[in-house]
Design an enzyme around this catalytic site. Sequence first.
Site, PDB file in Angstrom:
ATOM      1  N   CYS A 212      -6.207   5.341  -9.077  1.00  0.00           N
ATOM      2  CA  CYS A 212      -6.165   6.554  -8.265  1.00  0.00           C
ATOM      3  C   CYS A 212      -4.734   6.689  -7.765  1.00  0.00           C
ATOM      4  CB  CYS A 212      -7.140   6.475  -7.098  1.00  0.00           C
ATOM      5  SG  CYS A 212      -7.060   7.972  -6.065  1.00  0.00           S
TER       6      CYS A 212
ATOM      7  N   TYR B 180       1.870  -0.920  -0.960  1.00  0.00           N
ATOM      8  CA  TYR B 180       2.048  -1.100   0.480  1.00  0.00           C
ATOM      9  C   TYR B 180       0.861  -1.715   1.203  1.00  0.00           C
ATOM     10  CZ  TYR B 180       2.672   0.146   5.423  1.00  0.00           C
ATOM     11  OH  TYR B 180       2.761   0.098   6.776  1.00  0.00           O
TER      12      TYR B 180
ATOM     13  N   CYS C  52      -7.154   2.192  -6.094  1.00  0.00           N
ATOM     14  CA  CYS C  52      -6.016   2.820  -5.410  1.00  0.00           C
ATOM     15  C   CYS C  52      -4.722   2.093  -5.766  1.00  0.00           C
ATOM     16  CB  CYS C  52      -6.242   2.784  -3.905  1.00  0.00           C
ATOM     17  SG  CYS C  52      -4.818   3.337  -2.930  1.00  0.00           S
TER      18      CYS C  52
ATOM     19  N   ASP D 184      12.738   0.932   0.467  1.00  0.00           N
ATOM     20  CA  ASP D 184      11.513   1.073   1.269  1.00  0.00           C
ATOM     21  C   ASP D 184      10.361   1.403   0.328  1.00  0.00           C
ATOM     22  OD1 ASP D 184       9.914   1.080   3.484  1.00  0.00           O
ATOM     23  OD2 ASP D 184      10.820   2.844   4.435  1.00  0.00           O
ATOM     24  N   ASP D 185       9.132   1.317   0.866  1.00  0.00           N
ATOM     25  CA  ASP D 185       7.966   1.513   0.006  1.00  0.00           C
ATOM     26  C   ASP D 185       7.620   2.974  -0.207  1.00  0.00           C
ATOM     27  OD1 ASP D 185       5.619   2.241   2.055  1.00  0.00           O
ATOM     28  OD2 ASP D 185       6.890   0.719   2.942  1.00  0.00           O
TER      29      ASP D 185
ATOM     30  N   ASN E 161     -15.002   0.462   4.476  1.00  0.00           N
ATOM     31  CA  ASN E 161     -13.605   0.761   4.185  1.00  0.00           C
ATOM     32  C   ASN E 161     -13.569   1.897   3.182  1.00  0.00           C
ATOM     33  OD1 ASN E 161     -11.066  -0.836   2.127  1.00  0.00           O
ATOM     34  ND2 ASN E 161     -10.815   0.730   3.682  1.00  0.00           N
ATOM     35  N   GLY E 162     -12.965   2.998   3.558  1.00  0.00           N
ATOM     36  CA  GLY E 162     -12.872   4.138   2.655  1.00  0.00           C
ATOM     37  C   GLY E 162     -13.079   5.439   3.386  1.00  0.00           C
TER      38      GLY E 162
ATOM     39  N   CYS F 233      -4.249  12.156   0.883  1.00  0.00           N
ATOM     40  CA  CYS F 233      -5.316  11.282   0.393  1.00  0.00           C
ATOM     41  C   CYS F 233      -6.611  11.613   1.127  1.00  0.00           C
ATOM     42  CB  CYS F 233      -4.953   9.814   0.625  1.00  0.00           C
ATOM     43  SG  CYS F 233      -6.263   8.659   0.140  1.00  0.00           S
TER      44      CYS F 233
ATOM     45  N   GLY G  83      -5.901  -2.393   9.886  1.00  0.00           N
ATOM     46  CA  GLY G  83      -6.423  -1.577  10.971  1.00  0.00           C
ATOM     47  C   GLY G  83      -6.139  -2.219  12.306  1.00  0.00           C
TER      48      GLY G  83
ATOM     49  N   CYS H 291      -9.152   0.712   7.131  1.00  0.00           N
ATOM     50  CA  CYS H 291      -9.764  -0.462   7.735  1.00  0.00           C
ATOM     51  C   CYS H 291      -9.809  -1.628   6.768  1.00  0.00           C
ATOM     52  CB  CYS H 291     -11.185  -0.154   8.215  1.00  0.00           C
ATOM     53  SG  CYS H 291     -12.293   0.339   6.897  1.00  0.00           S
TER      54      CYS H 291
END
Length: 483
Positions: free
Chosen positions: A453, A257, A251, A360-361, A117-118, A397, A42, A16
């Site tokens: 992370c 991305y 992160c 690509d990522d 968010n998380g 994750c 999101g 989100c």
Amino acid sequence: MLTTNPFEDDKLREECGVFGVSGADGAAALVALGLHALQHRGQEAAGITSYDGTHFHTHRAMGHVAGNFDRDDVIRALPGNVACGHVRYSTTGETALRNVQPLYAELASGGFAVAHNGNISNALHLRRELVQRGSIFQSTSDTETIIHLVATSGYRDLLDRFIDALKQIEGAYSLICMTPQGMIACRDPLGIRPLVMGRLGDSYIFASETVALDVVGAEFVRAVDPGELVIVKDGELRSLRPFSAIAPRPCIFEWVYFSRPDSIAEDRSVYSVRKAIGAELANESAVDADLVVPVPDSGVPAAIGYAQQSGIPFELGIIRSHYVGRTFIQPSAEVRRLGVKLKHNANRDLIAGKRIILVDDSIVRGTTSLKIVEMMREAGAAEVHMRIASPPTTHSCFYGVDTPERSKLLAAKLNVQGMADFIKADSLAFISIDGLYRALGEAERRDVLPKYCDACFTGDYPTALTDHNEQALTQLALLDEPA
């Protein structure tokens, strides 16, 4: 029902984005604009809660911000100079209106709204304890756990109750909370998920990314520090740091991305980092080819960096249409196959007879990469080489990213050659974890304590994973039961 964008079906998705305003007339309208800028974080649902000094007002809806919050009647129903909003892509909890944030509850201290968010990695464990003590949950979202912990805390002061709640949760969180005592913005002690602060006149603004500040004309002030609580009340700001200081671990995938390329994350331009990743990738995995072709849109900056470093021309070999809706009903497999080309199509005249490097990522399940390689083959490419601007995604994750179970991650099942065979590429290479750190301007990971992370690449989780471990133990117990 099938998503018409084949290159986004197989991506890691952020849970989100959050946006909050304190002290601005028409705060809800500003929040709606900010959420537009965070829509990429999101796309499942959106919500806004406002506070007019007496009452809280909430509007939540499934779908995009546009169509739900661009109507005058909706914004007029959200009065007040304080508001916060949320765009959601669920990683915990079902897809239902009851899980759309901000979540709101009436506590003994008054109204309490929270946008999160998380992911709280011990939410199920805490939820069971709270239910046994009498709590009644109205959603399946991990965010509601925070509300119940605040409500049942033994402290008297609301801020103390909130800090008490935070000290019981583990995982990743960036929160914007609204109370009659002020707006609270905070990050987990490791700073895994992002949160920034800005100013617009006399008002304070908080957002998941700096691009949302740009959209509303706000000045970026700084990031909210890991473990910091920022409280805004009547134009006055104060900062608390109730946690013991530890080395942050933001992160790393935000630069790969998640964040928009025009954002600044932890004082680094996301666009510049992605170009640097592409340059490192070219240094690590050179191959003779005629063209460097990005997988739109997320592969574009890394492809530019790869092309500039390698000297191989950059070309738009895949063209994306931005005017196609997300979904439509497709009655047959053949129509579904053709529907893929509504949003992405090979630039056939450019591709035919050429040796192509696709950038690509990431690769998650591998199904997307297979489609892309097939598209290039059908367009007449002589060779198709794939280069990935992140290390192999080998682990799930647990910090607010929608990752498949590890057993479904292609890199957890196959080595690089096996993955190349699966996607039918002539060659496949990923940037190394050390190369990714170099692109961020850091020493190689092997030489330092990790500064990010990067658990999805390394399995090095920076927090406890209570719910995951308890579920694993339960599964083992079931396997050990006699038939």
